[in-house]
Motif scaffolding. Structure first.
Motif, PDB file in Angstrom:
ATOM      1  N   SER A  26       0.805  -1.213   0.000  1.00 39.18           N
ATOM      2  CA  SER A  26       0.000   0.000   0.000  1.00 39.18           C
ATOM      3  C   SER A  26       0.844   1.272   0.000  1.00 39.18           C
ATOM      4  O   SER A  26       0.311   2.361   0.024  1.00 39.18           O
ATOM      5  N   LYS A  27       2.177   1.125  -0.033  1.00 40.68           N
ATOM      6  CA  LYS A  27       3.040   2.302  -0.042  1.00 40.68           C
ATOM      7  C   LYS A  27       2.929   3.070  -1.361  1.00 40.68           C
ATOM      8  O   LYS A  27       2.991   4.289  -1.381  1.00 40.68           O
ATOM      9  N   LEU A  28       2.800   2.343  -2.459  1.00 40.84           N
ATOM     10  CA  LEU A  28       2.747   2.960  -3.778  1.00 40.84           C
ATOM     11  C   LEU A  28       1.319   3.054  -4.282  1.00 40.84           C
ATOM     12  O   LEU A  28       0.525   2.137  -4.072  1.00 40.84           O
ATOM     13  N   GLU A  29       1.009   4.165  -4.954  1.00 37.59           N
ATOM     14  CA  GLU A  29      -0.307   4.330  -5.561  1.00 37.59           C
ATOM     15  C   GLU A  29      -0.139   4.863  -6.980  1.00 37.59           C
ATOM     16  O   GLU A  29       0.502   5.897  -7.202  1.00 37.59           O
ATOM     17  N   PHE A  30      -0.694   4.162  -7.933  1.00 41.21           N
ATOM     18  CA  PHE A  30      -0.632   4.525  -9.342  1.00 41.21           C
ATOM     19  C   PHE A  30      -2.027   4.948  -9.785  1.00 41.21           C
ATOM     20  O   PHE A  30      -2.987   4.208  -9.610  1.00 41.21           O
ATOM     21  N   SER A  31      -2.143   6.157 -10.367  1.00 45.59           N
ATOM     22  CA  SER A  31      -3.471   6.688 -10.661  1.00 45.59           C
ATOM     23  C   SER A  31      -3.525   7.371 -12.020  1.00 45.59           C
ATOM     24  O   SER A  31      -3.145   8.543 -12.148  1.00 45.59           O
ATOM     25  N   PRO A  32      -3.980   6.687 -13.061  1.00 44.02           N
ATOM     26  CA  PRO A  32      -4.266   7.361 -14.332  1.00 44.02           C
ATOM     27  C   PRO A  32      -5.555   8.166 -14.210  1.00 44.02           C
ATOM     28  O   PRO A  32      -6.467   7.789 -13.465  1.00 44.02           O
ATOM     29  N   PHE A  33      -5.652   9.288 -14.946  1.00 43.08           N
ATOM     30  CA  PHE A  33      -6.849  10.115 -14.816  1.00 43.08           C
ATOM     31  C   PHE A  33      -7.170  10.811 -16.129  1.00 43.08           C
ATOM     32  O   PHE A  33      -6.332  10.940 -17.030  1.00 43.08           O
ATOM     33  N   VAL A  34      -8.388  11.271 -16.235  1.00 47.56           N
ATOM     34  CA  VAL A  34      -8.850  12.081 -17.357  1.00 47.56           C
ATOM     35  C   VAL A  34      -9.747  13.173 -16.776  1.00 47.56           C
ATOM     36  O   VAL A  34     -10.387  12.976 -15.740  1.00 47.56           O
ATOM     37  N   GLY A  35      -9.774  14.317 -17.445  1.00 50.32           N
ATOM     38  CA  GLY A  35     -10.582  15.399 -16.882  1.00 50.32           C
ATOM     39  C   GLY A  35     -10.666  16.591 -17.807  1.00 50.32           C
ATOM     40  O   GLY A  35     -10.487  16.480 -19.023  1.00 50.32           O
ATOM     41  N   ALA A  36     -10.921  17.749 -17.213  1.00 50.56           N
ATOM     42  CA  ALA A  36     -11.075  19.001 -17.952  1.00 50.56           C
ATOM     43  C   ALA A  36      -9.983  19.978 -17.541  1.00 50.56           C
ATOM     44  O   ALA A  36      -9.723  20.174 -16.350  1.00 50.56           O
ATOM     45  N   TYR A  37      -9.338  20.579 -18.552  1.00 52.69           N
ATOM     46  CA  TYR A  37      -8.310  21.596 -18.344  1.00 52.69           C
ATOM     47  C   TYR A  37      -8.941  22.951 -18.656  1.00 52.69           C
ATOM     48  O   TYR A  37      -9.443  23.178 -19.760  1.00 52.69           O
TER      49      TYR A  37
END
Length: 214
Positions: A26-37
């Motif tokens: 649980s030390k590492l967290e990988f998070s791809p994301f998409v959104g609005a700029y």
């Protein structure tokens, strides 16, 4: 000799090893994301003669974050993001003309992340703040740079944000974030009379993604 103490010791060691492995994972967290700029101010606004305004429009943004938890509530997080956006040049003189260029906004940052709520709760609120780098580019700026009419300087600034995470599976969170990237556009035009004074920018990003605890 009774085997019960050995069985108990083996069970305890197995439990401790499993807990240690879970914590390590649980030390590492990988998070791809998409959104609005969503930029809120023009990159350049020159009013020395005819009004010339370079304005980047809001568009989609794609990115990825990688975090490392130093404790149960505090961690470090880095991110890379790209928005394939568009820049409009508005020229207002005797007539008003608008020219559009394909553009891109590249963003990178390093921030600290703090979980406000209990880390073991299924829904958690977090705050973050750190250093940010933003580079806006379009066909007009690229050409001016190549022919020596315009020089870019590093756009370093800060980023602040908040978000919420909801556990949706074993080691997987659904994550929603909002952030404000604060920086100054910094251009240099040695041969032009265009007024390119630094302008403080506020670029907002609204993003959703999945957080995978590795």
């Amino acid at each position: 000799m009774s085997r019960r103490p050995l069985v108990a010791a083996a069970f305890l060691l197995t439990s401790l090893f499993s807990a240690s492995s879970a914590n390590a994972q649980s030390k590492l967290e990988f998070s791809p994301f998409v959104g609005a700029y969503m930029p809120t101010r023009p990159l350049v606004a020159d009013t020395t003669g005819a009004t010339e305004i370079f304005e980047t429009k809001s568009d989609v943004v794609f990115g990825v974050r990688l975090g490392y938890w130093l404790s149960g509530r505090f961690g470090l997080e880095g991110s890379l993001a790209l928005s394939p956006t568009e820049t409009s040049l508005l020229v207002a003189g005797s007539t008003t003309q608008t020219i559009k260029f394909r553009a891109s906004a590249f963003m990178a940052d390093l921030r600290g992340r703090f979980d406000v709520t209990n880390p073991s709760a299924p829904t958690r609120l977090h705050l973050n703040a750190g250093l940010a780098y933003t580079r806006s580019s379009n066909a007009f700026f690229d050409l001016a740079h190549e022919i020596g009419q315009l020089k870019f300087k590093t756009s370093l600034g800060g980023v602040i944000g908040a978000g919420v995470s909801r556990r949706i599976g074993n080691g997987v969170d659904l994550r929603l974030d909002i952030e404000d990237r604060i920086y100054k556009t910094d251009f240099e035009s040695p041969t032009s009379t265009v007024n390119l004074k630094s302008r403080t920018q506020h670029d907002f990003i609204f993003a959703t993604g999945l957080g995978f605890h590795l």
